[in-house]
Scaffold this active site. Structure first.
Site, PDB file in Angstrom:
ATOM      1  CD  GLU A  59      -2.934  -1.228   2.245  1.00 14.99           C
ATOM      2  OE1 GLU A  59      -2.952  -0.289   3.050  1.00 14.99           O
ATOM      3  OE2 GLU A  59      -3.786  -2.144   2.243  1.00 14.99           O
TER       4      GLU A  59
ATOM      5  CD  GLU B 263      -2.980  -7.159   3.399  1.00 12.82           C
ATOM      6  OE1 GLU B 263      -3.749  -6.499   4.127  1.00 12.82           O
ATOM      7  OE2 GLU B 263      -1.763  -6.961   3.355  1.00 12.82           O
TER       8      GLU B 263
END
Length: 477
Positions: free
Chosen positions: A71, A218
């Site tokens: 991220e 995820e």
């Protein structure tokens, strides 16, 4: 946490074929001038990284992708200028090693880089034509790679101020008055998960990239939370994961891409009791650290439950010393209050008369009776878990299907991996890439993966740079 070898045993015993590993320890972070920053600035550093962390394991370890950072665009924006350069350098190193067709390079991104993900049809990246995300998508298209998305309906719901019903986040059926419909396409969204994936597809479409598949790297739901986290419950976590498995297993995509399955990694394998932050941050795992299931898991298309399918046994390690095994046996039969009468002379489990055999029976009896309250399969490193029933005639181990003991955690069915590009074998049961997710690290001075706690990017990853690797763990000696 269990030892590295025990974690490998758990993964192999449950037939988990693909896992995601995180580089997250201080030694690696210091050494990784060879991660995003160093790799982005130096092709030779990238080549050295690939040689050390990929080429040296292939083909014994089936590495399928390199995740560059975690991220980065939302959590570590200062690294963004060198992200795509790092990806390019790694790809060139893979080309030089003739591994580029098997090992793909990508970078997991949060949904946070899409400011307004609903309605999906109007979603766009917070970007410009020369932005990092545009360059990243161009790289993915040119290398036939895939977009890695971290999608969390739990956060979408809890941060949504009541806009969406919780049933929408948990894949539960919605009543006619609660149907979620995109007003522009009139697509009906039965889950927030599908809407998040579609919002990402539409965001790519807005930049004229329509052929890049998405892998969800995820997703999950915490099973316990603090006083101000009422939706983090065992019931909700079990509902989300079981419904997720059913959803992903039907081989369909979101409304805008119905023919592209949503390959998915579940976050995560273990609860992490020592993680800082809110209570929920410690409780994303499907297993406690002693190997017991946090909640039952149902197989897609089956009435079987992972909590009651294949038993897990605790047995003595083959290479354990007899002195340590004797110590463990003495403890189990004494303080551990194991039923050791059946391994006495003349009893059913006395033969073969060896310390290893007697220790295996005693270890397992203790483990089956005590794991629900925190008992572990360790015994000073002399024990390991297995799904192979160690029973033999006339000796029936506690937990065996032929005994009255408890059953184990997971079925023998394989949640096999499927390439997002359609390559490789098809799974017999599910499109879930890894039934569970194993969190580990590569220590800078070690060639073996060892468990560690992952810091979630939303709260703890502001200045940390991670490089994850998808790989099948190699068999330990």
């Amino acid at each position: 946490m269990p030892s590295a070898s025990d974690v490998v045993s758990i993964i192999r015993a449950h037939q988990i074929t693909h896992v995601r590993l995180y580089d997250a320890d201080s030694h690696m972070l210091k050494a990784l001038a060879g991660s995003v920053l160093g790799v982005g600035q130096s092709a030779s550093t990238a080549a050295a990284w690939v040689n050390k962390n990929v080429a040296s394991y292939v083909p014994a370890t089936n590495i399928t992708a390199i995740a560059v950072g975690s991220e980065v665009l939302s959590s570590v924006p200062r690294v963004a200028p060198v992200l795509v350069s790092a990806m390019n350098n790694l790809h060139k190193a893979l080309v030089a090693s003739d591994m580029n067709f098997h090992v793909k390079v990508s970078s997991p991104q949060s949904l946070d880089i899409i400011p307004k993900p609903f309605p999906p049809s109007t979603a766009v990246f917070n970007s410009s034509p020369n932005s990092t995300i545009y360059q990243l998508l161009q790289f993915l298209k040119n290398t036939n790679s895939y977009y890695m998305l971290n999608a969390y309906p739990y956060y979408g719901y809890t941060n949504g101020n009541g806009i969406f019903p919780i049933d929408y986040a948990l894949f539960k059926p919605l009543t006619s008055v609660k149907q979620i419909v995109d007003p522009n396409t009139l697509f009906h969204y039965n889950s927030m998960f599908d809407a998040m994936v579609d919002a990402t597809y539409y965001s790519m479409d807005a930049l004229n990239f329509s052929v890049i598949p998405i892998v969800v790297t995820e997703t999950g739901w915490p099973s316990q939370g603090g006083a101000n986290e009422p939706d983090a419950t065992v019931e909700n976590a079990g509902t989300f994961i079981n419904n997720l498995i059913r959803r992903v297993s039907n081989n369909s995509g979101p409304p805008s891409r119905p023919n592209i399955p949503i390959n998915t990694y579940i976050y995560e394998l273990f609860n992490e009791d020592k993680r800082p932050g809110p209570v929920s941050e410690k409780n994303w795992g499907m297993l406690s650290t002693n190997g017991t299931a946090v909640f039952p898991l149902s197989l897609s298309g089956s009435s079987q439950t992972m909590g009651n399918a294949t038993a897990v046994f605790c047995v003595a390690k083959d290479d354990a010393s007899e002195d340590k095994l004797q110590d463990g046996l003495n403890w189990a039969c004494g303080q551990g209050q194991t039923n050791c009468s059946v391994i006495q002379s003349g009893q059913l489990c006395y033969l073969p008369n060896s310390i290893k055999n007697h220790a295996s029976y005693a270890y397992n009896d203790y483990y089956q009776k005590m794991r629900s309250v925190g008992g572990t399969c360790d015994f000073d490193g002399t024990a390991t878990v297995t799904t192979n029933d160690p029973s033999y005639r006339p000796c029936i181990f506690t937990g065996s299907s032929n005994s009255s003991g408890g059953r184990g955690l997971f079925p023998a069915g394989d949640f096999g991996p499927v390439s997002p590009l359609g390559e490789g074998p098809k799974p017999s049961v599910s499109k879930i890439h890894s039934s569970l997710e194993f969190i580990a690290l590569f220590n800078g001075s070690s060639s073996e993966p060892t468990p560690d706690f992952k810091s979630r990017p939303e709260s703890n990853m502001r200045d940390r740079i991670q490089a994850g690797i998808f790989e099948r763990l190699k068999e330990k000696n």
